[in-house]
Design an enzyme around this catalytic site. Structure first.
Site, short mmCIF file in Angstrom:
data_model
loop_
_atom_site.label_atom_id
_atom_site.label_comp_id
_atom_site.label_asym_id
_atom_site.label_seq_id
_atom_site.Cartn_x
_atom_site.Cartn_y
_atom_site.Cartn_z
N TYR A 153 0.28 0.82 -53.88
CA TYR A 153 1.13 0.38 -52.78
C TYR A 153 1.84 1.59 -52.17
CZ TYR A 153 1.25 -4.32 -55.04
OH TYR A 153 0.95 -5.53 -55.61
N HIS A 212 3.80 -12.81 -53.20
CA HIS A 212 5.09 -12.14 -53.11
C HIS A 212 5.34 -11.66 -51.68
CE1 HIS A 212 4.25 -10.97 -57.56
NE2 HIS A 212 4.82 -12.15 -57.48
#
Length: 206
Positions: A132, A62
């Site tokens: 993240y 991604h």
């Protein structure tokens, strides 16, 4: 902490230096000053999210569109993962180059990924949690998908069987096809975004 640039340009590995004692240990996972000095611009976190995966789950590859872009700092806070970062910036001197990094909770190893870098990982243990820290908030439609099993990329996943993937990830195009379709960011655009971010202050004067 030790911050080193990987084989993929502008991607940095962050290895904490733990301080153990009889209670356990302490380490700094990320410190803004040294990170900004390494990457050459300010890093401001605007979103934090996590994924939790079972063993053999493969997520990615991604990246994000420009705009808005989304640089990120990735850490494994539980379990273990084999992480791949791939340069997807069309026109980059490192286009298609990758780096494989094992991340696990005991080591605390983190990765800083600027815009235009593809990210994927396979969970090596059940209940693996990846954290993240993102410089932009998520916007629907911002994610770019590329096949993590693209034979031309030849990423060394070390799989012993078929991984568990989402239907979207399994249907993602190859890196070459994504570039031909014009969905990948250019190196110039990513560089422009990076250089438009204010440089960190000269901390030696503070």
């Amino acid at each position: 902490m030790l911050i080193t640039e990987t084989a993929v340009p502008d991607v940095f590995r962050i290895d904490p230096e733990p301080l153990p004692d009889h209670r356990g240990r302490f380490y700094e996972a990320v410190r803004r000053g040294p990170l900004e000095a390494a990457v050459g611009h300010s890093v401001e976190v605007r979103q934090v999210h996590c994924t939790v995966s079972g063993r053999n789950v493969l997520r990615g590859l991604h990246a994000t569109t420009l705009p808005p872009g989304q640089a990120k700092i990735l850490t494994c806070v539980r379990g273990a993962a084999l992480t791949m970062v791939v340069d997807m910036r069309v026109g980059s001197p490192g286009f298609g180059r990758y780096e494989a990094v094992r991340q696990d909770a005991p080591s605390g190893t983190a990765l800083y990924l600027p815009d235009g870098i593809g990210l994927g990982y396979v969970a090596l243990a059940d209940d693996t949690c990846m954290n993240y820290l993102c410089t932009e908030e998520y916007v629907p439609g911002m994610v770019i998908d590329v096949d993590a099993l693209d034979p031309e990329l030849g990423l060394p996943w070390g799989l012993t069987g078929d991984p568990v993937r989402s239907a979207r990830d399994a249907a993602a195009p190859s890196l070459r096809a994504a570039a031909a379709a014009g969905i990948l960011p250019t190196y110039e655009d990513c560089l422009r975004v990076r250089t438009s971010v204010p440089a960190p202050p000269d901390r030696t004067r503070l």
